[in-house]
Motif scaffolding. Structure first.
Motif, PDB file in Angstrom:
ATOM      1  N   ILE A  14       0.846  -1.195   0.000  1.00 35.62           N
ATOM      2  CA  ILE A  14       0.000   0.000   0.000  1.00 35.62           C
ATOM      3  C   ILE A  14       0.877   1.239   0.000  1.00 35.62           C
ATOM      4  CG2 ILE A  14      -1.761   1.284   1.267  1.00 35.62           C
ATOM      5  CD1 ILE A  14      -2.576  -1.452   2.512  1.00 35.62           C
ATOM      6  N   LEU A  15       0.657   2.090  -1.002  1.00 37.50           N
ATOM      7  CA  LEU A  15       1.355   3.374  -1.068  1.00 37.50           C
ATOM      8  C   LEU A  15       0.409   4.427  -0.511  1.00 37.50           C
ATOM      9  CD1 LEU A  15       3.972   4.727  -2.063  1.00 37.50           C
ATOM     10  CD2 LEU A  15       2.797   5.184  -4.218  1.00 37.50           C
ATOM     11  N   LEU A  16       0.752   4.996   0.625  1.00 41.30           N
ATOM     12  CA  LEU A  16      -0.097   5.971   1.308  1.00 41.30           C
ATOM     13  C   LEU A  16       0.400   7.374   1.012  1.00 41.30           C
ATOM     14  CD1 LEU A  16      -2.411   6.557   3.312  1.00 41.30           C
ATOM     15  CD2 LEU A  16      -0.714   6.396   5.160  1.00 41.30           C
ATOM     16  N   GLY A  17      -0.430   8.151   0.321  1.00 38.65           N
ATOM     17  CA  GLY A  17      -0.103   9.543   0.039  1.00 38.65           C
ATOM     18  C   GLY A  17      -0.721  10.454   1.076  1.00 38.65           C
ATOM     19  N   GLU A  89       0.316  -1.868  -4.930  1.00 35.15           N
ATOM     20  CA  GLU A  89      -0.921  -2.558  -5.300  1.00 35.15           C
ATOM     21  C   GLU A  89      -2.112  -1.634  -5.159  1.00 35.15           C
ATOM     22  OE1 GLU A  89      -1.509  -6.866  -4.160  1.00 35.15           O
ATOM     23  OE2 GLU A  89       0.060  -6.290  -2.733  1.00 35.15           O
ATOM     24  N   LEU A  90      -1.966  -0.620  -4.338  1.00 38.26           N
ATOM     25  CA  LEU A  90      -3.024   0.375  -4.134  1.00 38.26           C
ATOM     26  C   LEU A  90      -2.366   1.683  -3.740  1.00 38.26           C
ATOM     27  CD1 LEU A  90      -6.064   1.211  -3.655  1.00 38.26           C
ATOM     28  CD2 LEU A  90      -5.726   0.510  -1.270  1.00 38.26           C
ATOM     29  N   VAL A  91      -2.804   2.766  -4.374  1.00 40.42           N
ATOM     30  CA  VAL A  91      -2.399   4.105  -3.954  1.00 40.42           C
ATOM     31  C   VAL A  91      -3.589   4.710  -3.216  1.00 40.42           C
ATOM     32  CG1 VAL A  91      -1.661   6.401  -4.674  1.00 40.42           C
ATOM     33  CG2 VAL A  91      -0.833   4.373  -5.903  1.00 40.42           C
ATOM     34  N   PHE A  92      -3.377   5.033  -1.961  1.00 43.78           N
ATOM     35  CA  PHE A  92      -4.453   5.552  -1.116  1.00 43.78           C
ATOM     36  C   PHE A  92      -4.000   6.888  -0.553  1.00 43.78           C
ATOM     37  CE2 PHE A  92      -7.293   5.859   2.522  1.00 43.78           C
ATOM     38  CZ  PHE A  92      -8.482   5.319   2.024  1.00 43.78           C
ATOM     39  N   ILE A  93      -4.734   7.955  -0.858  1.00 42.43           N
ATOM     40  CA  ILE A  93      -4.342   9.303  -0.439  1.00 42.43           C
ATOM     41  C   ILE A  93      -5.244   9.768   0.690  1.00 42.43           C
ATOM     42  CG2 ILE A  93      -3.975  11.685  -1.170  1.00 42.43           C
ATOM     43  CD1 ILE A  93      -3.622  10.639  -4.019  1.00 42.43           C
ATOM     44  N   ALA A  94      -4.653   9.992   1.864  1.00 44.24           N
ATOM     45  CA  ALA A  94      -5.420  10.391   3.043  1.00 44.24           C
ATOM     46  C   ALA A  94      -4.516  11.240   3.949  1.00 44.24           C
ATOM     47  CB  ALA A  94      -5.926   9.159   3.793  1.00 44.24           C
ATOM     48  N   PRO A  95      -4.835  12.493   4.181  1.00 43.16           N
ATOM     49  CA  PRO A  95      -5.966  13.205   3.595  1.00 43.16           C
ATOM     50  C   PRO A  95      -5.671  13.647   2.173  1.00 43.16           C
ATOM     51  CG  PRO A  95      -4.705  14.669   4.992  1.00 43.16           C
ATOM     52  CD  PRO A  95      -4.079  13.314   5.148  1.00 43.16           C
ATOM     53  N   ALA A  96      -6.732  13.769   1.382  1.00 34.11           N
ATOM     54  CA  ALA A  96      -6.630  14.331   0.042  1.00 34.11           C
ATOM     55  C   ALA A  96      -7.178  15.752   0.101  1.00 34.11           C
ATOM     56  CB  ALA A  96      -7.409  13.490  -0.958  1.00 34.11           C
ATOM     57  N   SER A  97      -6.307  16.724  -0.058  1.00 33.00           N
ATOM     58  CA  SER A  97      -6.717  18.134   0.011  1.00 33.00           C
ATOM     59  C   SER A  97      -7.435  18.531  -1.270  1.00 33.00           C
ATOM     60  CB  SER A  97      -5.489  19.025   0.216  1.00 33.00           C
ATOM     61  OG  SER A  97      -4.647  18.951  -0.935  1.00 33.00           O
ATOM     62  N   ALA A 119       1.655   7.478 -13.083  1.00 27.92           N
ATOM     63  CA  ALA A 119       2.590   6.429 -13.520  1.00 27.92           C
ATOM     64  C   ALA A 119       2.209   5.037 -13.051  1.00 27.92           C
ATOM     65  CB  ALA A 119       4.003   6.772 -13.025  1.00 27.92           C
ATOM     66  N   THR A 120       1.228   4.923 -12.166  1.00 22.97           N
ATOM     67  CA  THR A 120       0.891   3.607 -11.611  1.00 22.97           C
ATOM     68  C   THR A 120      -0.255   2.958 -12.369  1.00 22.97           C
ATOM     69  OG1 THR A 120       0.409   2.401  -9.573  1.00 22.97           O
ATOM     70  CG2 THR A 120      -0.799   4.448  -9.921  1.00 22.97           C
ATOM     71  N   ALA A 121      -0.216   1.617 -12.406  1.00 25.45           N
ATOM     72  CA  ALA A 121      -1.334   0.836 -12.946  1.00 25.45           C
ATOM     73  C   ALA A 121      -2.249   0.372 -11.820  1.00 25.45           C
ATOM     74  CB  ALA A 121      -0.812  -0.359 -13.727  1.00 25.45           C
ATOM     75  N   ALA A 122      -1.861   0.670 -10.580  1.00 22.02           N
ATOM     76  CA  ALA A 122      -2.643   0.241  -9.418  1.00 22.02           C
ATOM     77  C   ALA A 122      -3.884   1.112  -9.267  1.00 22.02           C
ATOM     78  CB  ALA A 122      -1.787   0.333  -8.154  1.00 22.02           C
ATOM     79  N   PRO A 123      -4.925   0.595  -8.619  1.00 24.69           N
ATOM     80  CA  PRO A 123      -6.089   1.442  -8.334  1.00 24.69           C
ATOM     81  C   PRO A 123      -5.707   2.578  -7.396  1.00 24.69           C
ATOM     82  CG  PRO A 123      -6.257  -0.663  -7.179  1.00 24.69           C
ATOM     83  CD  PRO A 123      -5.104  -0.779  -8.124  1.00 24.69           C
ATOM     84  N   VAL A 124      -6.415   3.693  -7.543  1.00 29.77           N
ATOM     85  CA  VAL A 124      -6.174   4.882  -6.719  1.00 29.77           C
ATOM     86  C   VAL A 124      -7.448   5.194  -5.956  1.00 29.77           C
ATOM     87  CG1 VAL A 124      -5.587   7.342  -6.723  1.00 29.77           C
ATOM     88  CG2 VAL A 124      -4.479   5.784  -8.355  1.00 29.77           C
ATOM     89  N   ALA A 125      -7.304   5.508  -4.675  1.00 26.35           N
ATOM     90  CA  ALA A 125      -8.437   5.913  -3.840  1.00 26.35           C
ATOM     91  C   ALA A 125      -8.035   7.147  -3.060  1.00 26.35           C
ATOM     92  CB  ALA A 125      -8.842   4.791  -2.890  1.00 26.35           C
ATOM     93  N   VAL A 126      -9.019   8.003  -2.776  1.00 21.07           N
ATOM     94  CA  VAL A 126      -8.736   9.245  -2.063  1.00 21.07           C
ATOM     95  C   VAL A 126      -9.730   9.416  -0.926  1.00 21.07           C
ATOM     96  CG1 VAL A 126      -7.706  10.410  -4.055  1.00 21.07           C
ATOM     97  CG2 VAL A 126     -10.170  10.583  -3.682  1.00 21.07           C
ATOM     98  N   ALA A 127      -9.250   9.959   0.184  1.00 21.92           N
ATOM     99  CA  ALA A 127     -10.100  10.287   1.329  1.00 21.92           C
ATOM    100  C   ALA A 127     -10.040  11.797   1.525  1.00 21.92           C
ATOM    101  CB  ALA A 127      -9.629   9.562   2.579  1.00 21.92           C
ATOM    102  N   PRO A 128     -10.951  12.558   0.884  1.00 21.31           N
ATOM    103  CA  PRO A 128     -10.901  14.020   0.983  1.00 21.31           C
ATOM    104  C   PRO A 128     -11.075  14.492   2.421  1.00 21.31           C
ATOM    105  CG  PRO A 128     -12.359  13.327  -0.795  1.00 21.31           C
ATOM    106  CD  PRO A 128     -12.030  12.099   0.008  1.00 21.31           C
TER     107      PRO A 128
END
Length: 412
Positions: A14-17, A89-97, A119-128
Protein backbone atom coordinates in the motif's frame (compact mmCIF):
# COMPACT_ATOMS: atom_id res chain seq x y z
CA UNK A 1 -1.19 -14.68 -1.59
CA UNK A 2 -2.10 -16.34 1.69
CA UNK A 3 -3.69 -14.39 4.52
CA UNK A 4 -4.79 -15.11 8.04
CA UNK A 5 -7.93 -13.99 9.91
CA UNK A 6 -5.83 -11.70 12.08
CA UNK A 7 -3.72 -10.33 9.20
CA UNK A 8 -5.97 -10.16 6.14
CA UNK A 9 -3.61 -7.69 4.38
CA UNK A 10 -0.48 -9.79 4.93
CA UNK A 11 2.15 -8.73 2.40
CA UNK A 12 -0.14 -6.36 0.48
CA UNK A 13 1.71 -3.30 -0.83
CA UNK A 14 0.00 0.00 0.00
CA UNK A 15 1.36 3.37 -1.07
CA UNK A 16 -0.10 5.97 1.31
CA UNK A 17 -0.10 9.54 0.04
CA UNK A 18 -0.43 12.36 2.59
CA UNK A 19 -1.29 15.85 1.41
CA UNK A 20 -1.65 19.10 3.34
CA UNK A 21 -4.34 19.24 6.00
CA UNK A 22 -4.75 18.96 9.75
CA UNK A 23 -6.20 15.46 9.26
CA UNK A 24 -2.64 14.34 8.45
CA UNK A 25 -2.18 13.86 12.20
CA UNK A 26 -4.29 10.68 11.86
CA UNK A 27 -1.99 9.06 9.30
CA UNK A 28 0.59 7.53 11.67
CA UNK A 29 -2.28 5.67 13.36
CA UNK A 30 -3.60 4.57 9.95
CA UNK A 31 -0.16 3.23 9.06
CA UNK A 32 0.00 1.37 12.36
CA UNK A 33 -3.47 -0.12 11.84
CA UNK A 34 -2.51 -1.29 8.35
CA UNK A 35 0.70 -2.82 9.71
CA UNK A 36 -1.38 -4.64 12.34
CA UNK A 37 -3.19 -6.29 9.40
CA UNK A 38 0.15 -7.33 7.88
CA UNK A 39 0.37 -4.68 5.14
CA UNK A 40 3.64 -3.31 3.75
CA UNK A 41 3.13 0.47 3.78
CA UNK A 42 5.24 3.13 2.11
CA UNK A 43 4.43 6.79 2.53
CA UNK A 44 4.66 9.73 0.14
CA UNK A 45 4.38 13.25 1.56
CA UNK A 46 3.50 16.36 -0.38
CA UNK A 47 5.09 19.68 0.57
CA UNK A 48 1.85 20.63 2.33
CA UNK A 49 1.76 17.28 4.12
CA UNK A 50 5.21 17.91 5.58
CA UNK A 51 3.83 21.00 7.33
CA UNK A 52 1.59 18.76 9.43
CA UNK A 53 3.50 15.50 9.89
CA UNK A 54 7.20 14.67 9.65
CA UNK A 55 8.90 12.02 7.48
CA UNK A 56 10.66 10.70 10.59
CA UNK A 57 7.34 9.93 12.32
CA UNK A 58 5.99 8.04 9.30
CA UNK A 59 9.26 6.19 8.84
CA UNK A 60 9.17 5.09 12.47
CA UNK A 61 5.65 3.61 12.23
CA UNK A 62 5.95 2.18 8.70
CA UNK A 63 9.48 0.79 8.94
CA UNK A 64 10.18 2.14 5.44
CA UNK A 65 11.86 5.30 4.09
CA UNK A 66 9.41 8.13 3.38
CA UNK A 67 9.37 9.69 -0.07
CA UNK A 68 8.65 13.35 -0.74
CA UNK A 69 10.94 14.69 -3.49
CA UNK A 70 10.14 14.10 -7.16
CA UNK A 71 13.65 15.08 -8.23
CA UNK A 72 15.66 13.30 -5.53
CA UNK A 73 18.98 12.57 -7.34
CA UNK A 74 19.67 9.42 -5.32
CA UNK A 75 16.27 7.91 -6.01
CA UNK A 76 15.94 9.08 -9.60
CA UNK A 77 19.24 7.47 -10.59
CA UNK A 78 17.20 4.28 -10.59
CA UNK A 79 13.96 5.98 -11.81
CA UNK A 80 12.69 5.84 -8.22
CA UNK A 81 9.25 7.30 -8.82
CA UNK A 82 8.54 4.78 -11.60
CA UNK A 83 9.68 1.88 -9.43
CA UNK A 84 7.51 3.11 -6.57
CA UNK A 85 4.51 3.38 -8.92
CA UNK A 86 5.09 -0.21 -10.09
CA UNK A 87 5.55 -1.47 -6.51
CA UNK A 88 2.15 -0.31 -5.27
CA UNK A 89 -0.92 -2.56 -5.30
CA UNK A 90 -3.02 0.38 -4.13
CA UNK A 91 -2.40 4.11 -3.95
CA UNK A 92 -4.45 5.55 -1.12
CA UNK A 93 -4.34 9.30 -0.44
CA UNK A 94 -5.42 10.39 3.04
CA UNK A 95 -5.97 13.21 3.59
CA UNK A 96 -6.63 14.33 0.04
CA UNK A 97 -6.72 18.13 0.01
CA UNK A 98 -8.74 20.20 -2.44
CA UNK A 99 -5.50 21.02 -4.24
CA UNK A 100 -4.53 17.36 -4.55
CA UNK A 101 -7.98 16.45 -5.89
CA UNK A 102 -7.61 19.20 -8.52
CA UNK A 103 -4.15 17.95 -9.49
CA UNK A 104 -5.39 14.39 -9.97
CA UNK A 105 -8.54 15.44 -11.81
CA UNK A 106 -6.59 17.52 -14.32
CA UNK A 107 -3.62 15.19 -14.79
CA UNK A 108 -0.93 17.36 -13.23
CA UNK A 109 2.47 15.88 -12.43
CA UNK A 110 3.90 18.75 -10.39
CA UNK A 111 5.07 16.74 -7.38
CA UNK A 112 5.96 13.15 -6.50
CA UNK A 113 2.47 12.11 -5.41
CA UNK A 114 0.63 13.40 -8.48
CA UNK A 115 3.31 11.92 -10.74
CA UNK A 116 2.96 8.51 -9.07
CA UNK A 117 -0.78 8.57 -9.65
CA UNK A 118 -0.20 9.02 -13.38
CA UNK A 119 2.59 6.43 -13.52
CA UNK A 120 0.89 3.61 -11.61
CA UNK A 121 -1.33 0.84 -12.95
CA UNK A 122 -2.64 0.24 -9.42
CA UNK A 123 -6.09 1.44 -8.33
CA UNK A 124 -6.17 4.88 -6.72
CA UNK A 125 -8.44 5.91 -3.84
CA UNK A 126 -8.74 9.25 -2.06
CA UNK A 127 -10.10 10.29 1.33
CA UNK A 128 -10.90 14.02 0.98
CA UNK A 129 -10.54 16.20 4.08
CA UNK A 130 -11.09 19.94 4.19
CA UNK A 131 -13.28 22.74 5.52
CA UNK A 132 -16.98 22.04 5.04
CA UNK A 133 -17.44 25.08 2.78
CA UNK A 134 -14.53 23.97 0.58
CA UNK A 135 -15.94 20.44 0.36
CA UNK A 136 -19.31 21.83 -0.73
CA UNK A 137 -17.77 24.04 -3.44
CA UNK A 138 -18.90 23.21 -6.97
CA UNK A 139 -15.31 22.99 -8.26
CA UNK A 140 -14.33 20.41 -5.64
CA UNK A 141 -17.46 18.35 -6.31
CA UNK A 142 -16.84 18.51 -10.06
CA UNK A 143 -13.27 17.28 -9.57
CA UNK A 144 -14.54 14.38 -7.43
CA UNK A 145 -17.13 13.47 -10.06
CA UNK A 146 -14.42 13.45 -12.73
CA UNK A 147 -12.19 11.23 -10.61
CA UNK A 148 -15.06 8.79 -10.03
CA UNK A 149 -15.66 8.61 -13.77
CA UNK A 150 -12.01 7.59 -14.18
CA UNK A 151 -12.35 4.79 -11.63
CA UNK A 152 -10.89 6.55 -8.59
CA UNK A 153 -12.61 5.52 -5.36
CA UNK A 154 -13.64 8.69 -3.47
CA UNK A 155 -14.28 8.00 0.22
CA UNK A 156 -17.19 10.06 1.53
CA UNK A 157 -16.00 12.47 4.25
CA UNK A 158 -17.52 12.28 7.71
CA UNK A 159 -19.52 15.11 9.29
CA UNK A 160 -18.86 16.80 12.60
CA UNK A 161 -16.82 19.50 14.33
CA UNK A 162 -13.78 20.67 12.38
CA UNK A 163 -10.45 22.09 13.50
CA UNK A 164 -11.42 25.52 12.14
CA UNK A 165 -14.50 25.59 14.38
CA UNK A 166 -17.02 24.89 11.62
CA UNK A 167 -19.40 21.94 11.76
CA UNK A 168 -20.30 19.93 8.67
CA UNK A 169 -19.08 17.41 6.10
CA UNK A 170 -15.37 17.36 5.33
CA UNK A 171 -13.76 15.40 8.16
CA UNK A 172 -11.50 12.51 7.21
CA UNK A 173 -12.93 9.20 8.52
CA UNK A 174 -11.10 7.56 11.40
CA UNK A 175 -8.15 5.21 10.72
CA UNK A 176 -10.12 2.04 11.51
CA UNK A 177 -12.81 3.03 9.01
CA UNK A 178 -10.19 3.81 6.36
CA UNK A 179 -8.52 0.46 6.98
CA UNK A 180 -11.81 -1.31 6.22
CA UNK A 181 -12.16 0.72 3.01
CA UNK A 182 -8.67 -0.43 2.03
CA UNK A 183 -9.57 -4.04 2.83
CA UNK A 184 -12.65 -3.80 0.61
CA UNK A 185 -10.48 -2.50 -2.24
CA UNK A 186 -7.72 -5.09 -1.96
CA UNK A 187 -9.39 -8.29 -0.81
CA UNK A 188 -11.47 -10.55 -3.06
CA UNK A 189 -15.10 -9.60 -2.69
CA UNK A 190 -17.58 -12.28 -1.71
CA UNK A 191 -20.77 -11.68 -3.73
CA UNK A 192 -22.88 -14.37 -2.07
CA UNK A 193 -25.55 -11.83 -1.16
CA UNK A 194 -25.90 -10.32 -4.63
CA UNK A 195 -29.53 -9.56 -5.41
CA UNK A 196 -30.61 -9.73 -1.76
CA UNK A 197 -32.23 -6.86 0.14
CA UNK A 198 -30.92 -6.73 3.70
CA UNK A 199 -32.35 -4.51 6.42
CA UNK A 200 -30.12 -3.77 9.43
CA UNK A 201 -31.02 -1.90 12.62
CA UNK A 202 -28.15 -0.33 14.54
CA UNK A 203 -27.35 1.78 17.59
CA UNK A 204 -29.43 2.67 20.64
CA UNK A 205 -32.87 4.20 20.88
CA UNK A 206 -33.72 7.20 23.04
CA UNK A 207 -36.98 7.23 24.99
CA UNK A 208 -37.98 10.77 25.97
CA UNK A 209 -38.81 11.66 29.57
CA UNK A 210 -39.23 15.37 28.84
CA UNK A 211 -37.83 17.73 26.15
CA UNK A 212 -34.40 17.55 27.81
CA UNK A 213 -33.97 14.04 29.27
CA UNK A 214 -34.25 10.53 27.88
CA UNK A 215 -33.59 6.87 28.67
CA UNK A 216 -30.98 5.10 26.53
CA UNK A 217 -28.02 2.70 26.61
CA UNK A 218 -24.33 2.53 25.70
CA UNK A 219 -24.63 1.10 22.19
CA UNK A 220 -22.31 2.87 19.71
CA UNK A 221 -23.87 1.36 16.58
CA UNK A 222 -20.47 0.16 15.33
CA UNK A 223 -21.51 -3.48 14.99
CA UNK A 224 -24.65 -2.67 13.02
CA UNK A 225 -22.79 -0.27 10.72
CA UNK A 226 -20.09 -2.92 10.16
CA UNK A 227 -22.82 -5.41 9.17
CA UNK A 228 -24.33 -2.91 6.75
CA UNK A 229 -20.94 -2.22 5.14
CA UNK A 230 -20.11 -5.94 4.90
CA UNK A 231 -23.51 -6.80 3.39
CA UNK A 232 -23.09 -4.09 0.77
CA UNK A 233 -19.60 -5.38 -0.06
CA UNK A 234 -21.10 -8.86 -0.52
CA UNK A 235 -23.44 -7.51 -3.18
CA UNK A 236 -26.62 -6.84 -1.20
CA UNK A 237 -28.94 -3.87 -1.39
CA UNK A 238 -28.80 -2.56 2.18
CA UNK A 239 -31.19 -0.44 4.22
CA UNK A 240 -29.67 0.72 7.51
CA UNK A 241 -32.10 1.93 10.18
CA UNK A 242 -29.94 3.85 12.63
CA UNK A 243 -30.65 5.16 16.07
CA UNK A 244 -28.87 8.35 17.26
CA UNK A 245 -25.18 7.63 16.58
CA UNK A 246 -22.28 9.68 15.24
CA UNK A 247 -21.10 7.32 12.48
CA UNK A 248 -20.61 7.87 8.76
CA UNK A 249 -23.01 6.04 6.45
CA UNK A 250 -21.22 3.12 4.71
CA UNK A 251 -20.74 3.65 0.99
CA UNK A 252 -23.68 2.46 -1.09
CA UNK A 253 -26.01 1.96 1.90
CA UNK A 254 -29.44 3.61 2.25
CA UNK A 255 -29.76 5.09 5.73
CA UNK A 256 -32.93 5.84 7.68
CA UNK A 257 -32.41 7.82 10.90
CA UNK A 258 -34.74 7.29 13.85
CA UNK A 259 -34.67 8.15 17.56
CA UNK A 260 -37.20 6.12 19.54
CA UNK A 261 -38.08 2.41 19.57
CA UNK A 262 -41.51 3.17 18.13
CA UNK A 263 -39.93 5.08 15.24
CA UNK A 264 -37.50 2.20 14.63
CA UNK A 265 -40.40 -0.27 14.70
CA UNK A 266 -42.32 1.74 12.09
CA UNK A 267 -39.27 2.07 9.83
CA UNK A 268 -38.44 -1.62 10.16
CA UNK A 269 -41.96 -2.77 9.34
CA UNK A 270 -41.93 -0.64 6.21
CA UNK A 271 -38.46 -1.72 5.11
CA UNK A 272 -39.01 -5.48 5.49
CA UNK A 273 -41.93 -5.55 3.03
CA UNK A 274 -39.47 -6.54 0.30
CA UNK A 275 -36.51 -7.71 2.38
CA UNK A 276 -34.76 -11.08 2.17
CA UNK A 277 -32.86 -10.70 5.45
CA UNK A 278 -33.54 -8.68 8.59
CA UNK A 279 -30.72 -8.15 11.11
CA UNK A 280 -31.86 -6.70 14.43
CA UNK A 281 -28.53 -5.44 15.75
CA UNK A 282 -29.88 -2.31 17.45
CA UNK A 283 -29.97 -2.10 21.24
CA UNK A 284 -33.65 -1.18 21.40
CA UNK A 285 -34.95 0.08 24.74
CA UNK A 286 -37.36 -2.48 26.21
CA UNK A 287 -39.41 0.20 27.95
CA UNK A 288 -40.34 3.87 27.54
CA UNK A 289 -41.96 6.41 29.87
CA UNK A 290 -45.74 6.15 29.82
CA UNK A 291 -46.05 9.93 29.86
CA UNK A 292 -43.63 12.42 28.27
CA UNK A 293 -43.66 15.81 29.96
CA UNK A 294 -44.31 18.79 27.69
CA UNK A 295 -41.71 20.90 29.51
CA UNK A 296 -38.56 20.19 31.49
CA UNK A 297 -39.30 18.48 34.81
CA UNK A 298 -37.90 20.64 37.61
CA UNK A 299 -35.96 19.21 40.52
CA UNK A 300 -38.28 19.61 43.49
CA UNK A 301 -38.46 16.39 45.51
CA UNK A 302 -35.91 13.91 46.85
CA UNK A 303 -37.27 11.24 44.54
CA UNK A 304 -39.20 10.88 41.33
CA UNK A 305 -41.22 8.00 39.97
CA UNK A 306 -41.55 7.31 36.26
CA UNK A 307 -44.02 4.71 35.04
CA UNK A 308 -42.60 2.68 32.14
CA UNK A 309 -44.51 0.81 29.48
CA UNK A 310 -43.21 -1.88 27.16
CA UNK A 311 -41.91 -0.94 23.73
CA UNK A 312 -42.88 -2.94 20.62
CA UNK A 313 -40.70 -6.00 20.00
CA UNK A 314 -39.23 -5.33 16.56
CA UNK A 315 -37.48 -8.69 16.17
CA UNK A 316 -40.49 -10.76 17.19
CA UNK A 317 -42.84 -8.74 15.00
CA UNK A 318 -40.59 -9.15 11.95
CA UNK A 319 -40.18 -12.91 12.53
CA UNK A 320 -43.95 -13.34 13.00
CA UNK A 321 -44.85 -11.89 9.60
CA UNK A 322 -46.62 -14.19 7.14
CA UNK A 323 -43.75 -13.86 4.67
CA UNK A 324 -41.00 -13.20 7.17
CA UNK A 325 -37.47 -12.50 5.95
CA UNK A 326 -34.54 -14.57 7.23
CA UNK A 327 -34.34 -12.98 10.69
CA UNK A 328 -31.14 -12.60 12.69
CA UNK A 329 -31.18 -11.35 16.26
CA UNK A 330 -28.50 -10.26 18.70
CA UNK A 331 -28.20 -11.08 22.38
CA UNK A 332 -25.97 -8.74 24.38
CA UNK A 333 -25.72 -10.45 27.75
CA UNK A 334 -23.68 -10.10 30.92
CA UNK A 335 -24.08 -13.70 32.17
CA UNK A 336 -25.39 -17.09 31.00
CA UNK A 337 -24.84 -15.92 27.44
CA UNK A 338 -25.52 -19.24 25.67
CA UNK A 339 -28.65 -19.98 27.73
CA UNK A 340 -30.27 -16.60 27.14
CA UNK A 341 -29.33 -16.59 23.46
CA UNK A 342 -30.87 -20.01 22.77
CA UNK A 343 -33.99 -19.05 24.67
CA UNK A 344 -34.34 -15.91 22.55
CA UNK A 345 -33.74 -17.92 19.36
CA UNK A 346 -36.67 -20.22 20.19
CA UNK A 347 -39.01 -17.70 21.82
CA UNK A 348 -38.85 -15.16 19.02
CA UNK A 349 -38.72 -17.79 16.24
CA UNK A 350 -35.48 -16.44 14.78
CA UNK A 351 -33.42 -18.08 12.06
CA UNK A 352 -30.13 -17.20 13.74
CA UNK A 353 -28.85 -15.29 16.74
CA UNK A 354 -25.45 -13.77 17.53
CA UNK A 355 -24.60 -13.57 21.21
CA UNK A 356 -21.82 -11.70 22.98
CA UNK A 357 -20.74 -10.98 26.53
CA UNK A 358 -20.92 -7.21 27.00
CA UNK A 359 -19.55 -7.48 30.53
CA UNK A 360 -16.12 -7.82 28.85
CA UNK A 361 -15.21 -4.18 28.12
CA UNK A 362 -12.73 -5.20 25.40
CA UNK A 363 -15.58 -6.55 23.25
CA UNK A 364 -18.56 -4.71 24.70
CA UNK A 365 -20.31 -1.48 23.85
CA UNK A 366 -18.15 1.19 22.12
CA UNK A 367 -15.19 -1.16 21.54
CA UNK A 368 -13.77 -1.71 18.05
CA UNK A 369 -13.49 -5.48 18.50
CA UNK A 370 -16.05 -8.17 19.18
CA UNK A 371 -16.38 -11.90 19.79
CA UNK A 372 -19.58 -13.82 19.14
CA UNK A 373 -21.27 -17.19 19.35
CA UNK A 374 -23.76 -17.91 16.57
CA UNK A 375 -26.73 -20.20 17.19
CA UNK A 376 -29.20 -21.59 14.63
CA UNK A 377 -31.32 -24.68 14.01
CA UNK A 378 -30.35 -27.16 11.29
CA UNK A 379 -32.64 -29.16 8.98
CA UNK A 380 -33.37 -31.57 11.87
CA UNK A 381 -34.32 -28.70 14.19
CA UNK A 382 -31.16 -29.28 16.25
CA UNK A 383 -29.42 -26.20 17.63
CA UNK A 384 -25.98 -25.66 16.10
CA UNK A 385 -23.40 -23.12 17.15
CA UNK A 386 -20.26 -21.47 15.87
CA UNK A 387 -17.81 -19.44 17.96
CA UNK A 388 -16.30 -16.36 16.35
CA UNK A 389 -13.00 -15.49 17.99
CA UNK A 390 -12.21 -11.90 18.95
CA UNK A 391 -11.58 -9.78 15.88
CA UNK A 392 -12.51 -6.36 14.49
CA UNK A 393 -16.22 -5.75 14.22
CA UNK A 394 -15.84 -5.61 10.44
CA UNK A 395 -14.32 -9.09 10.42
CA UNK A 396 -17.03 -10.41 12.76
CA UNK A 397 -19.68 -8.87 10.49
CA UNK A 398 -18.26 -10.69 7.47
CA UNK A 399 -18.26 -14.00 9.36
CA UNK A 400 -21.86 -13.56 10.50
CA UNK A 401 -23.01 -12.81 6.96
CA UNK A 402 -21.06 -15.71 5.49
CA UNK A 403 -22.89 -18.09 7.83
CA UNK A 404 -26.21 -16.41 7.05
CA UNK A 405 -25.53 -16.81 3.31
CA UNK A 406 -24.93 -20.55 3.81
CA UNK A 407 -28.19 -20.97 5.71
CA UNK A 408 -30.08 -18.94 3.13
CA UNK A 409 -28.69 -21.17 0.39
CA UNK A 410 -29.78 -24.31 2.29
CA UNK A 411 -33.31 -22.92 2.70
CA UNK A 412 -33.77 -22.21 -1.02
Amino acid sequence: MSTSPNQPLLGRRILLGISGGIAAYKTPDLVRRLKDYGADVRCVLTQGGQAFITPLTLQAVSGNPVHHDLLDPAAEAAMGHIELAKWAELVFIAPASANTLAQLAHGHASDLLSTLCLATAAPVAVAPAMNQQMWAHAAVQANCDLLRQRGVNVVTPASGAQACGDVGAGRMPEPLELREVICSLLLPQNRELAGKHIVVTAGPTREAIDPVRYLSNHSSGKMGFALAAAAQAMGAQVTLIAGPVNLATPTGVTRVDVVSAEQMHTAAMQAVDNADVFIGCAAVADYRPEQVADSKIKKSNDGMQITLVRNPDILADVAARTKAPFTIGFAAETNNVAHYAQDKLARKKLNMIAANDVSDSSIGFNSDDNAMILFWRDMNNTVQQQALARASKSTIAQQILQQAAKLLSNNQ
